[in-house]
Design a protein around this motif. Sequence first.
Motif, short mmCIF file in Angstrom:
data_model
loop_
_atom_site.label_atom_id
_atom_site.label_comp_id
_atom_site.label_asym_id
_atom_site.label_seq_id
_atom_site.Cartn_x
_atom_site.Cartn_y
_atom_site.Cartn_z
N TYR A 74 -10.07 -5.38 4.96
CA TYR A 74 -9.93 -4.33 5.98
C TYR A 74 -11.32 -3.84 6.41
O TYR A 74 -11.59 -3.67 7.60
CB TYR A 74 -9.11 -3.19 5.39
CG TYR A 74 -8.78 -2.06 6.34
CD1 TYR A 74 -7.70 -2.16 7.22
CD2 TYR A 74 -9.51 -0.88 6.36
CE1 TYR A 74 -7.37 -1.13 8.07
CE2 TYR A 74 -9.20 0.16 7.20
CZ TYR A 74 -8.11 0.03 8.06
OH TYR A 74 -7.80 1.06 8.91
N ILE A 109 -12.05 4.52 -5.12
CA ILE A 109 -13.22 4.65 -4.24
C ILE A 109 -14.51 4.42 -5.03
O ILE A 109 -15.41 3.71 -4.57
CB ILE A 109 -13.22 6.02 -3.54
CG1 ILE A 109 -12.02 6.10 -2.60
CG2 ILE A 109 -14.51 6.24 -2.76
CD1 ILE A 109 -11.82 7.43 -1.96
N ALA A 130 -6.31 8.12 -9.25
CA ALA A 130 -6.45 6.75 -8.74
C ALA A 130 -7.31 6.72 -7.48
O ALA A 130 -8.12 5.81 -7.30
CB ALA A 130 -5.08 6.14 -8.48
N MET A 159 -11.08 0.37 -2.66
CA MET A 159 -10.41 0.84 -1.45
C MET A 159 -11.43 1.41 -0.49
O MET A 159 -12.38 2.06 -0.94
CB MET A 159 -9.38 1.93 -1.80
CG MET A 159 -8.16 1.41 -2.50
SD MET A 159 -7.13 0.46 -1.38
CE MET A 159 -6.45 -0.74 -2.51
N GLY A 186 0.82 -1.20 0.00
CA GLY A 186 0.00 0.00 0.00
C GLY A 186 0.87 1.26 0.00
O GLY A 186 0.64 2.19 -0.77
C1 HEC Z 1 -5.65 -2.66 4.42
C2 HEC Z 1 -4.78 -1.80 3.71
C3 HEC Z 1 -5.32 -0.69 2.84
C4 HEC Z 1 -6.23 0.28 3.18
C5 HEC Z 1 -6.95 0.48 4.49
C6 HEC Z 1 -6.36 1.13 2.02
N1 HEC Z 1 -5.54 0.67 1.02
FE1 HEC Z 1 -5.24 1.53 -0.79
N2 HEC Z 1 -3.97 0.03 -1.33
C7 HEC Z 1 -3.60 -1.03 -0.52
C8 HEC Z 1 -2.74 -1.92 -1.27
C9 HEC Z 1 -2.13 -3.21 -0.73
C10 HEC Z 1 -2.59 -1.38 -2.57
C11 HEC Z 1 -1.77 -1.94 -3.69
C12 HEC Z 1 -2.55 -2.46 -4.82
C13 HEC Z 1 -3.54 -3.52 -4.45
O1 HEC Z 1 -3.17 -4.50 -3.78
O2 HEC Z 1 -4.72 -3.40 -4.84
C14 HEC Z 1 -3.38 -0.15 -2.56
C15 HEC Z 1 -3.52 0.69 -3.65
C16 HEC Z 1 -4.19 1.90 -3.63
C17 HEC Z 1 -4.25 2.83 -4.73
C18 HEC Z 1 -3.69 2.59 -6.10
C19 HEC Z 1 -2.55 3.48 -6.41
C20 HEC Z 1 -2.30 3.51 -7.88
O3 HEC Z 1 -1.58 4.40 -8.27
O4 HEC Z 1 -2.86 2.70 -8.63
C21 HEC Z 1 -4.97 3.90 -4.32
C22 HEC Z 1 -5.29 5.17 -5.10
C23 HEC Z 1 -5.40 3.64 -2.97
N3 HEC Z 1 -4.91 2.42 -2.56
C24 HEC Z 1 -6.18 4.49 -2.23
C25 HEC Z 1 -6.72 4.18 -1.00
C26 HEC Z 1 -7.66 5.03 -0.30
C27 HEC Z 1 -8.16 6.36 -0.82
C28 HEC Z 1 -7.97 4.39 0.86
C29 HEC Z 1 -8.96 4.83 1.90
C30 HEC Z 1 -10.27 5.18 1.47
C31 HEC Z 1 -7.20 3.15 0.91
N4 HEC Z 1 -6.47 3.05 -0.25
C32 HEC Z 1 -7.20 2.23 1.94
C33 HEC Z 1 -3.96 -1.20 0.78
C34 HEC Z 1 -4.88 -0.43 1.49
#
Ligand code: HEC
Length: 160
Positions: free
Chosen positions: A128, A118, A113, A123, A90
């Motif tokens: 989670y 969202i 992104a 995400m 992440g």
């Molecule tokens: C439990 C852990 C976790 C949480 C909580 C989480 N993420 Fe993520 N996020 C990840 C992981 C791991 C990745 C890497 C790609 C994947 O596994 O999908 C990621 C990837 C992303 C990406 C992609 C980045 C790209 O350039 O493609 C975005 C944007 C993102 N998260 C936004 C958010 C947002 C906004 C929130 C809250 C609303 C959030 N994430 C909450 C773990 C999390």
Amino acid sequence: MNFILKTIWKRIVLFAVIAFALIQFIPKPKRNSDDTISEASFNTVYVVPDTIMHVLKTACYDCHSNNTRYPWYSNIQPVAWYLNRHIVNGKEELNFDEFGRYSRRRQQSKFKAIASQIEDNEMPLSSYRLLHREARLTKDEKRLLITWAKSSLDNIDSKK
Ligand code: HEC
């Protein structure tokens, strides 16, 4: 036959219990924790409304910043590994505490992104959301974040 099956079962269960006990002794991954306030952090380089900051901190910061609030079960293996993988991956993709160090192009792509992740319900990760009730975004929270991400994108775009 039945007897043999039962014995095999017992062995499998015994093996699993022993394996579970043994992996507890393997050192846990380093915790994601940093007390220093990063000058590259997102709300230092941008003016972020409190309402937005609040949602990001509750729903995103555990995996996308330099500080994770660890739940009690994070002390148990293999959960510790599982959580750590999410945090490492992440942060690699998006770290709000490093945001100011990203190139303008990268910041633009991250805002895009954020909105699309969202919108698509990707995400926060579903595993989670399952365990963190407070991270299940309401329709209003989603709309708020998406609108904000898009308008931030427009702001950077116009700063040419
Ligand atoms: C439990 C852990 C976790 C949480 C909580 C989480 N993420 Fe993520 N996020 C990840 C992981 C791991 C990745 C890497 C790609 C994947 O596994 O999908 C990621 C990837 C992303 C990406 C992609 C980045 C790209 O350039 O493609 C975005 C944007 C993102 N998260 C936004 C958010 C947002 C906004 C929130 C809250 C609303 C959030 N994430 C909450 C773990 C999390």
